[in-house]
Design an enzyme around this catalytic site. Structure first.
Site, PDB file in Angstrom:
ATOM      1  N   ARG A 179     -18.759  10.955  71.231  1.00  0.00           N
ATOM      2  CA  ARG A 179     -19.348  10.035  72.208  1.00  0.00           C
ATOM      3  C   ARG A 179     -20.869  10.084  72.150  1.00  0.00           C
ATOM      4  NH1 ARG A 179     -16.662  10.827  77.952  1.00  0.00           N
ATOM      5  NH2 ARG A 179     -18.156   9.177  78.435  1.00  0.00           N
ATOM      6  N   CYS A 239     -24.099  13.634  81.260  1.00  0.00           N
ATOM      7  CA  CYS A 239     -22.767  13.548  80.651  1.00  0.00           C
ATOM      8  C   CYS A 239     -22.305  12.108  80.782  1.00  0.00           C
ATOM      9  CB  CYS A 239     -21.801  14.546  81.298  1.00  0.00           C
ATOM     10  SG  CYS A 239     -21.558  14.308  83.072  1.00  0.00           S
TER      11      CYS A 239
END
Length: 282
Positions: A179, A239
């Site tokens: 990611r 995050c």
């Protein structure tokens, strides 16, 4: 009370007056993750004396971003319903893959609770050791909590844009490498792939031993160093939605460093067409 307590310590101190145990399990429910009901799991089996801290409820109602920290009044109302007191000693644990007790730790500290610890290994370690579990939900005695004026250790988009531009803090991203690099699309619609330019990638599972306990000391520091993180610089953790960034912040705390958490994290940054974005390795 230290920031990280063992199952042995909790078992020996479980009936200590003034000690509160909170189950902060929360299941994010990203695509591909099996559905789980944290409240139902708590009612089926939890550490004796524990109360369920519903992190889904402890998010700001109606916020456009997931898991947004609650406004002070909303937090104070829910904390009072749990019977929390600022002078309490609080031990948090979870049974969630995203280590959500760390998010509760960041939240409580942001609103002025200072004596807060995590249970090392969480409910999984407690189970493996065959320690007692109980069923059903407790009804805590409500308290009154003064509404705090602001959160401590949290960053918003404007603050993150400023420090990303001036390099005043090292940005550390807790998401997976796929990611972070953009090799894998973001699971949330409308959010671009990639990462904040200049940030480092430290996937949060790297802070744990194989048995689910926290790495500590040199082993923990090595995880940060291997990711290119300079622990002597100010730290800003990010995050997907502020959950696992809290894991990195707690890990830094174990090493004697304080780190701020970007609450909106990549869901906000990656979903904003005006923010700069990078793909590939750090």
């Amino acid at each position: 009370m230290t920031a990280l307590v063992s199952t042995e310590w909790l078992s020996a101190n479980i009936e200590t007056p003034g000690l509160r145990i909170l189950d902060a399990s929360y299941h994010i429910g990203l695509p591909g993750e099996p559905p789980r009901d944290a409240a139902a799991e708590f009612n089926a089996a939890h550490i004796p004396g524990a109360t369920f801290m519903d992190l889904a409820a402890f998010a700001e109602p109606g916020a456009p971003l997931p898991s947004t920290m609650p406004a002070p009044a909303h937090f104070a109302n829910l904390a009072a319903r749990l019977g929390l007191r600022r002078d309490a000693r609080i031990v948090l644990y979870d049974d969630a893959p995203h280590r959500t007790a760390a998010r509760a730790w960041v939240m409580l500290r942001a609103f002025g609770f200072t004596d807060v610890a995590l249970l090392d290994g969480g409910l999984a370690k407690w189970r493996v050791e065959e320690r007692p579990l109980t069923q059903g939900a407790l009804t805590p005695v409500s308290t009154t909590i003064d509404v705090p004026t602001s959160g401590i250790g949290l960053l918003d988009l404007a603050a993150m844009r400023a420090l990303q531009q001036d390099g005043s803090a090292q940005i550390v991203d807790a998401r997976s490498a796929a990611r972070f690099t953009g090799a894998e699309p973001d699971p949330r619609p409308g959010v671009a792939p990639g990462h904040i330019p200049g940030s480092r990638n430290l996937p949060y599972p790297q802070l744990f031993n194989a048995d689910g306990t926290w790495k500590q000391g040199d082993a923990l520091a090595a995880a940060f160093t291997a990711a290119g993180v300079d622990l002597d610089r100010p730290l800003a953790m990010t995050c997907g939605s502020g959950i696992t960034a809290s894991v990195l912040a707690f890990g830094a705390h174990l090493l004697g460093r304080e780190a701020a958490v970007y609450d909106g994290s990549w869901t906000e940054w990656g979903g904003d067409p005006a923010t700069p974005k990078a793909t590939g390795d750090a």
